[in-house]
Structure formats: structure tokens, C-alpha cells
Motif scaffolding. Structure first.
Motif, mmCIF file in Angstrom:
data_model
loop_
_atom_site.group_PDB
_atom_site.id
_atom_site.type_symbol
_atom_site.label_atom_id
_atom_site.label_comp_id
_atom_site.label_asym_id
_atom_site.label_seq_id
_atom_site.Cartn_x
_atom_site.Cartn_y
_atom_site.Cartn_z
ATOM 1 N N CYS A 1 0.823 -1.210 0.000
ATOM 2 C CA CYS A 1 0.000 0.000 0.000
ATOM 3 C C CYS A 1 0.855 1.257 0.000
ATOM 4 O O CYS A 1 0.454 2.285 -0.558
ATOM 5 N N ARG A 2 2.044 1.188 0.611
ATOM 6 C CA ARG A 2 2.892 2.377 0.644
ATOM 7 C C ARG A 2 3.382 2.772 -0.743
ATOM 8 O O ARG A 2 3.783 3.920 -0.980
ATOM 9 N N THR B 1 0.732 9.866 -7.749
ATOM 10 C CA THR B 1 1.417 9.969 -9.037
ATOM 11 C C THR B 1 1.233 8.699 -9.848
ATOM 12 O O THR B 1 0.931 8.751 -11.058
ATOM 13 N N ARG B 2 1.393 7.538 -9.196
ATOM 14 C CA ARG B 2 1.212 6.270 -9.901
ATOM 15 C C ARG B 2 -0.236 6.075 -10.316
ATOM 16 O O ARG B 2 -0.523 5.533 -11.396
ATOM 17 N N LEU B 3 -1.159 6.493 -9.493
ATOM 18 C CA LEU B 3 -2.569 6.403 -9.852
ATOM 19 C C LEU B 3 -2.871 7.260 -11.080
ATOM 20 O O LEU B 3 -3.582 6.827 -11.993
ATOM 21 N N ALA B 4 -2.344 8.492 -11.091
ATOM 22 C CA ALA B 4 -2.562 9.380 -12.231
ATOM 23 C C ALA B 4 -1.993 8.772 -13.511
ATOM 24 O O ALA B 4 -2.631 8.813 -14.569
ATOM 25 N N GLU B 5 -0.808 8.192 -13.415
ATOM 26 C CA GLU B 5 -0.198 7.569 -14.580
ATOM 27 C C GLU B 5 -1.029 6.402 -15.085
ATOM 28 O O GLU B 5 -1.202 6.224 -16.291
ATOM 29 N N ASP B 6 -1.538 5.601 -14.161
ATOM 30 C CA ASP B 6 -2.316 4.428 -14.553
ATOM 31 C C ASP B 6 -3.649 4.822 -15.177
ATOM 32 O O ASP B 6 -4.108 4.190 -16.129
ATOM 33 N N VAL B 7 -4.277 5.854 -14.642
ATOM 34 C CA VAL B 7 -5.563 6.308 -15.173
ATOM 35 C C VAL B 7 -5.376 7.062 -16.481
ATOM 36 O O VAL B 7 -6.244 7.044 -17.353
ATOM 37 N N GLY B 8 -4.233 7.716 -16.624
ATOM 38 C CA GLY B 8 -3.954 8.482 -17.834
ATOM 39 C C GLY B 8 -4.345 9.937 -17.710
ATOM 40 O O GLY B 8 -4.869 10.543 -18.657
ATOM 41 N N ALA C 1 -6.533 15.215 -8.578
ATOM 42 C CA ALA C 1 -6.939 15.864 -7.333
ATOM 43 C C ALA C 1 -8.347 16.440 -7.400
ATOM 44 O O ALA C 1 -8.930 16.765 -6.361
ATOM 45 N N HIS C 2 -8.909 16.562 -8.599
ATOM 46 C CA HIS C 2 -10.288 17.025 -8.715
ATOM 47 C C HIS C 2 -11.278 15.950 -8.274
ATOM 48 O O HIS C 2 -12.440 16.258 -7.986
ATOM 49 N N TYR C 3 -10.835 14.711 -8.206
ATOM 50 C CA TYR C 3 -11.724 13.596 -7.873
ATOM 51 C C TYR C 3 -11.456 13.028 -6.485
ATOM 52 O O TYR C 3 -12.388 12.622 -5.785
ATOM 53 N N VAL C 4 -10.206 12.970 -6.093
ATOM 54 C CA VAL C 4 -9.824 12.459 -4.776
ATOM 55 C C VAL C 4 -8.721 13.333 -4.201
ATOM 56 O O VAL C 4 -7.828 13.776 -4.926
ATOM 57 N N ALA C 5 -8.781 13.553 -2.896
ATOM 58 C CA ALA C 5 -7.820 14.450 -2.270
ATOM 59 C C ALA C 5 -6.511 13.763 -1.904
ATOM 60 O O ALA C 5 -5.482 14.415 -1.759
ATOM 61 N N SER C 6 -6.534 12.430 -1.741
ATOM 62 C CA SER C 6 -5.355 11.715 -1.282
ATOM 63 C C SER C 6 -5.521 10.235 -1.592
ATOM 64 O O SER C 6 -6.624 9.758 -1.889
ATOM 65 N N LYS C 7 -4.428 9.492 -1.472
ATOM 66 C CA LYS C 7 -4.541 8.042 -1.676
ATOM 67 C C LYS C 7 -5.330 7.398 -0.543
ATOM 68 O O LYS C 7 -5.991 6.373 -0.742
ATOM 69 N N GLU C 8 -5.286 7.997 0.653
ATOM 70 C CA GLU C 8 -6.084 7.479 1.751
ATOM 71 C C GLU C 8 -7.575 7.575 1.427
ATOM 72 O O GLU C 8 -8.358 6.698 1.776
ATOM 73 N N GLY D 1 -5.547 2.986 10.717
ATOM 74 C CA GLY D 1 -4.292 3.713 10.814
ATOM 75 C C GLY D 1 -3.954 4.579 9.631
ATOM 76 O O GLY D 1 -3.067 5.420 9.710
ATOM 77 N N VAL D 2 -4.674 4.398 8.506
ATOM 78 C CA VAL D 2 -4.273 5.086 7.289
ATOM 79 C C VAL D 2 -5.417 5.841 6.634
ATOM 80 O O VAL D 2 -5.380 7.060 6.479
#
Length: 251
Positions: free
Chosen positions: A50-51, A56-63, A70-77, A141-142
Motif C-alpha cells: 500500500c505504501r 502519481t502512480r494512480l494518475a499515470e495508470d488512469v492516464g 486531485a479534482h476527484y480524490v484528495a489523497s490516496k487514503e 491507521g491510514v
């Protein structure tokens, strides 16, 4: 591990890299884009810790760009929290389809063989929704440490609604004495799955150490099945004991 879901993918440019995706405008587009983000997070969790799941990796995967994400989610948590809620919804839908066939007869309490059968049928349903345990283990915790209040309230409201509906369903199906017992049972199941999943699906270094140290490992589905059977029978035993005390005090 959770099965990866297929979301809409960004088009690729001449160089083979994904072309940036434009920001969604309509509510339908926004929901579709959010589903793509959750699909990407699920795929990443299937292959790394999970760490290592980053915005950044999410943005790359989604394209899309990091700013657009950041317009859709504020954080990976926040992504993890949404992924957990989605898993709960899917789990409820699958369990409802199973329980509507009524797994036990009308007798109270149900026969032990009927409760064992119910546990045997319900356990693989839970296993199919890996993020119920996998992401559930991260929440305390996260996932609730870096989310917007609005998102947290919305997710909590969804979880509360699902808990109420699932409790009513379990009680009406005859698996538990009352919705109150069912609610307590479901909360316990969520905690158990969150604790058991990491142990059963440990990282390679942890699994190797456990094997070297001859530390016993337990199959996740088998553990869930035994837990469900014991809990279902236990709540009926408590109900019988309470009825016995009531009858004694009335006599």
C-alpha cells in the motif's frame, strides 16, 4: 487477491504513452472517472504494498495529470476509503442474492447443520471481495487520516446504511436472532477479516520468514468459514441463555 476490474482507459499517443485525459464535466463522467481511479488502485494493490500506491502512480495508470486527479480524490487514503466502501456494496449485493433464497428453515434456533451450511456458502462470498479485508486492514491507521470531512461523512453514511440493510437481511433470513445481533455480528466480521487478510496474504518476505520459522499458516477462506459458523451458533446460544434467564426470573 482482489480481481482487477476493467475501467475505461486513456488513449495512447504515437510514442505508446497514454495521452492525458480531459477533466470530466458531467456527473456521469465524474462517476466513471472515479471508478477508473478505484480500478487502478485495486490493480496496484494486487501487485505492490500500500505504501507504493501513490497519487502519481494512480494518475499515470488512469492516464491523467496529478493535478487532474486531485479534482476527484484528495489523497490516496481517500482512494482506499472509497475502495473499501465499494467492496462493501458489492459484498452486500452478492450476499443478498444468496440470502434471499433463505439458507435455514423457520425453526428457532436453526439446526447446527444449517448454520454450518450457511457459513460454507457465505465464506467464499466474502473471499471474492478482497478489499473488504485488505483495505479494511488499512482504515484505522491510514485511510481516515487524510480525507476531507465531506468525503468521510458520505462514506460513513453509506457504511451505516449498508450495515442496517445487511442486519435486517440476516435476521429476516433466520441466520441470527435479531437485527441487533446481526449488526454486532457484521461488525465483528469486518474486524476479523481485516485482521486475518494480511496474515493470509502476507508479503513474500513475511511469508518466507513464517515458513522458515515453521509458523503455522491458515487458509483465508477456511478461517472465515470456521469463524462464521462459530459466531452464528454462538449468537443463538446467547439468545437461548437469555431466554432461559427470562423464564427463570418470571417463575
Amino acid at each position: 487477491m482482489g480481481a482487477a476490474k476493467t475501467g475505461a482507459r486513456g488513449a495512447k499517443g504515437a510514442s505508446g504513452t497514454k495521452a492525458p485525459r480531459r477533466r470530466a464535466r458531467t456527473d456521469e463522467q465524474k462517476q466513471s472517472r472515479l471508478a477508473d481511479i478505484l480500478d487502478a488502485a485495486e490493480r496496484l494493490l494486487d501487485g505492490c504494498a500500500c505504501r507504493d500506491v501513490t497519487m502519481t502512480r494512480l494518475a499515470e495508470d488512469v492516464g491523467c495529470s496529478r493535478t487532474n486527479l486531485a479534482h476527484y480524490v484528495a489523497s490516496k487514503e481517500e482512494v482506499f476509503l472509497l475502495l473499501y466502501v465499494r467492496s462493501l456494496q458489492s459484498l452486500f449485493d452478492d450476499a443478498r442474492a444468496l440470502l434471499e433464497n433463505r439458507l435455514v428453515e423457520g425453526a428457532r434456533p436453526p439446526k447446527p447443520t444449517e448454520l454450518a451450511k450457511a457459513a460454507r456458502l457465505l465464506a467464499p462470498v466474502v473471499v471474492r471481495h478482497a478489499d473488504f479485508g485488505r483495505v479494511g486492514a488499512l482504515l484505522a491507521g491510514v485511510a481516515e487520516a487524510n480525507v476531507t470531512p465531506e468525503r468521510l461523512v458520505a462514506c460513513k453514511a453509506t457504511v451505516a446504511d449498508l450495515l442496517q440493510r445487511a442486519s435486517d437481511l440476516l435476521a429476516s433470513a433466520g441466520l441470527l436472532p435479531s437485527p441487533a445481533c446481526a449488526s454486532e455480528f457484521l461488525l465483528g466480521l469486518s474486524w476479523y477479516a481485516a485482521g486475518r487478510y494480511p496474515a493470509a496474504h502476507s508479503l513474500p518476505i513475511w511469508a518466507e520468514a513464517s515458513q522458515t520459522a515453521s509458523c503455522p499458516q491458515q487458509d483465508y477462506e477456511l478461517a472465515l468459514r470456521r469463524y462464521l459458523e462459530v459466531q452464528l451458533a454462538g449468537y443463538w446460544a446467547l439468545e437461548d441463555a437469555a431466554q432461559g434467564r427470562t423464564e427463570e426470573s418470571a417463575s
